[in-house]
Design a protein around this motif. Structure first.
Motif, PDB file in Angstrom:
ATOM      1  N   PRO A 130       0.821  -1.222   0.000  1.00  0.00           N
ATOM      2  CA  PRO A 130       0.000   0.000   0.000  1.00  0.00           C
ATOM      3  C   PRO A 130       0.846   1.259   0.000  1.00  0.00           C
ATOM      4  O   PRO A 130       1.966   1.294   0.512  1.00  0.00           O
ATOM      5  CB  PRO A 130      -0.804  -0.123   1.298  1.00  0.00           C
ATOM      6  CG  PRO A 130       0.021  -1.005   2.180  1.00  0.00           C
ATOM      7  CD  PRO A 130       0.699  -1.986   1.262  1.00  0.00           C
ATOM      8  N   ILE A 131       0.260   2.318  -0.589  1.00  0.00           N
ATOM      9  CA  ILE A 131       0.943   3.600  -0.734  1.00  0.00           C
ATOM     10  C   ILE A 131       0.014   4.722  -0.261  1.00  0.00           C
ATOM     11  O   ILE A 131      -1.182   4.714  -0.554  1.00  0.00           O
ATOM     12  CB  ILE A 131       1.328   3.858  -2.205  1.00  0.00           C
ATOM     13  CG1 ILE A 131       2.310   2.802  -2.712  1.00  0.00           C
ATOM     14  CG2 ILE A 131       1.914   5.257  -2.387  1.00  0.00           C
ATOM     15  CD1 ILE A 131       2.517   2.841  -4.222  1.00  0.00           C
ATOM     16  N   VAL A 132       0.578   5.676   0.451  1.00  0.00           N
ATOM     17  CA  VAL A 132      -0.116   6.930   0.751  1.00  0.00           C
ATOM     18  C   VAL A 132       0.667   8.034   0.064  1.00  0.00           C
ATOM     19  O   VAL A 132       1.860   8.226   0.333  1.00  0.00           O
ATOM     20  CB  VAL A 132      -0.216   7.195   2.263  1.00  0.00           C
ATOM     21  CG1 VAL A 132      -0.754   8.594   2.529  1.00  0.00           C
ATOM     22  CG2 VAL A 132      -1.120   6.147   2.923  1.00  0.00           C
ATOM     23  N   LEU A 133       0.007   8.758  -0.834  1.00  0.00           N
ATOM     24  CA  LEU A 133       0.649   9.824  -1.607  1.00  0.00           C
ATOM     25  C   LEU A 133       0.388  11.168  -0.943  1.00  0.00           C
ATOM     26  O   LEU A 133      -0.766  11.499  -0.626  1.00  0.00           O
ATOM     27  CB  LEU A 133       0.089   9.856  -3.028  1.00  0.00           C
ATOM     28  CG  LEU A 133       0.769   9.025  -4.115  1.00  0.00           C
ATOM     29  CD1 LEU A 133       0.036   9.202  -5.441  1.00  0.00           C
ATOM     30  CD2 LEU A 133       2.222   9.432  -4.268  1.00  0.00           C
ATOM     31  N   VAL A 134       1.455  11.947  -0.742  1.00  0.00           N
ATOM     32  CA  VAL A 134       1.336  13.251  -0.099  1.00  0.00           C
ATOM     33  C   VAL A 134       1.905  14.305  -1.047  1.00  0.00           C
ATOM     34  O   VAL A 134       3.074  14.233  -1.441  1.00  0.00           O
ATOM     35  CB  VAL A 134       2.104  13.292   1.235  1.00  0.00           C
ATOM     36  CG1 VAL A 134       1.848  14.619   1.957  1.00  0.00           C
ATOM     37  CG2 VAL A 134       1.712  12.109   2.125  1.00  0.00           C
ATOM     38  N   GLY A 135       1.095  15.282  -1.415  1.00  0.00           N
ATOM     39  CA  GLY A 135       1.546  16.329  -2.329  1.00  0.00           C
ATOM     40  C   GLY A 135       1.336  17.708  -1.743  1.00  0.00           C
ATOM     41  O   GLY A 135       0.331  17.955  -1.062  1.00  0.00           O
ATOM     42  N   GLN A 136       2.291  18.597  -1.988  1.00  0.00           N
ATOM     43  CA  GLN A 136       2.187  19.978  -1.514  1.00  0.00           C
ATOM     44  C   GLN A 136       2.183  20.919  -2.704  1.00  0.00           C
ATOM     45  O   GLN A 136       2.944  20.734  -3.664  1.00  0.00           O
ATOM     46  CB  GLN A 136       3.353  20.302  -0.575  1.00  0.00           C
ATOM     47  CG  GLN A 136       3.199  21.610   0.203  1.00  0.00           C
ATOM     48  CD  GLN A 136       3.934  22.779  -0.430  1.00  0.00           C
ATOM     49  OE1 GLN A 136       4.837  22.607  -1.239  1.00  0.00           O
ATOM     50  NE2 GLN A 136       3.520  23.988  -0.080  1.00  0.00           N
ATOM     51  N   SER A 137       1.298  21.910  -2.687  1.00  0.00           N
ATOM     52  CA  SER A 137       1.207  22.926  -3.734  1.00  0.00           C
ATOM     53  C   SER A 137       1.007  22.282  -5.116  1.00  0.00           C
ATOM     54  O   SER A 137       0.093  21.480  -5.308  1.00  0.00           O
ATOM     55  CB  SER A 137       2.458  23.810  -3.696  1.00  0.00           C
ATOM     56  OG  SER A 137       2.287  24.965  -4.480  1.00  0.00           O
TER      57      SER A 137
END
Length: 294
Positions: A105-112
């Motif tokens: 499993p993957i949790v994707l975290v993106g900023q701006s």
């Protein structure tokens, strides 16, 4: 998913003690017949997801360091591949390819701008269990980040809405390799505005100056390119930090996009680069996302 409760079975040995209907009784003193040992099996704990961080424009993957450290200490696998910041389609394709190398499993975290990248790259990957947006763009099909940022007032990127590029940015032409083609333009955030734009003046002048000097520029075409295909947030659960002190993306724009995506919203008095100034809030939101997908 709710965590499975693990029930441990007690195997009673030669003591001859048996539990019947809640009453403890003593068995015969005769030796118990020899039997093969009973093998107990317990459900394995669910593996921790790999947390993948994607930085935005005028930043770098190093901006996540204070968020990465506590997550690694808690046992999470963490990666922060650099974002090329060349084109939304290209950046998303590169990230999508990288994600295919990760098992589990993957949790994707993106900023701006990184929010737009994860929105595209996550689509069609069954291993991506959650999207986490930190002061980020959550575009729908055909939308671009420039239009979304300008949809609501409040950004400090420009004192003149008609200025191209915005007044807080400097444009640097980058010639194409093929003669005769129109040169590309890379945009840098001006050092004098950097502390206000990204930190709402909540870090020292020297810290802001060092980060401004090491910023990664973004191609103007990336900011104007619309999202192709279906956005990941339509099928993948999401969590959003709306930074109410954001001077790059108006908080109203962040709130609008998060509400439209049916995201789990947390609002905090954080600036645009909340991962730098308030890493604890970001870590907490990621852990909420992890818990919400089990």
């Amino acid at each position: 998913m709710r965590k499975r409760r693990v029930f441990r079975s007690a195997v009673l040995g030669a003591t001859g003690i048996a539990l019947v209907a809640g009453v403890t009784t003593l068995a015969s003193a005769a030796p118990a017949p020899q039997t093969a040992p009973v093998a107990l099996s317990h459900p394995a704990a669910a593996p921790k997801p790999t947390i993948v961080f994607v930085n935005g424009a005028w930043s770098s993957s190093q901006s996540w360091v204070d968020v990465i450290k506590p997550l690694q200490a808690a046992g999470y696998p963490v990666v922060a591949p650099p974002t090329a910041l060349r084109s939304l389609s290209g950046d998303s394709a590169l990230l999508a390819s990288y994600l295919k190398t990760i098992q589990g499993p993957i949790v994707l975290v993106g900023q701006s701008y990184g929010g737009a990248v994860i929105t595209s790259a996550a689509t069609g990957n069954p291993n991506v269990k959650a999207l986490v947006y930190i002061s980020a763009f959550e575009p729908d099909t055909k939308e671009n980040v420039t239009a979304l940022a300008g949809q609501f007032p409040g950004s400090h990127l420009s004192t003149d809405p008609t200025a191209v590029p915005p007044t807080a940015l400097s444009a640097v032409p980058v010639p194409y390799l093929n003669p005769g083609e129109q040169p590309e333009v890379e945009l840098y955030a001006k050092a004098a505005q950097y502390r206000d734009l990204f930190f709402s003046n909540r870090v020292s002048v020297s810290t802001a100056a060092a980060l401004a000097a090491t910023q990664s520029p973004v191609a103007s075409t990336a900011l104007g390119e619309g999202l192709e295909g279906e956005p990941g947030w339509k099928t993948i659960p999401s969590w959003t930090l709306v930074s109410t002190a954001d001077h790059v993306i108006p908080p109203a724009a962040e709130r609008f996009m998060a509400t439209r995506a049916h995201s789990h919203i947390v609002e905090a008095n954080t600036p645009h680069a909340a991962q730098v100034t308030n890493p604890g809030i970001v870590v907490n939101l990621i852990e909420r996302a992890v818990a919400g997908t089990r």
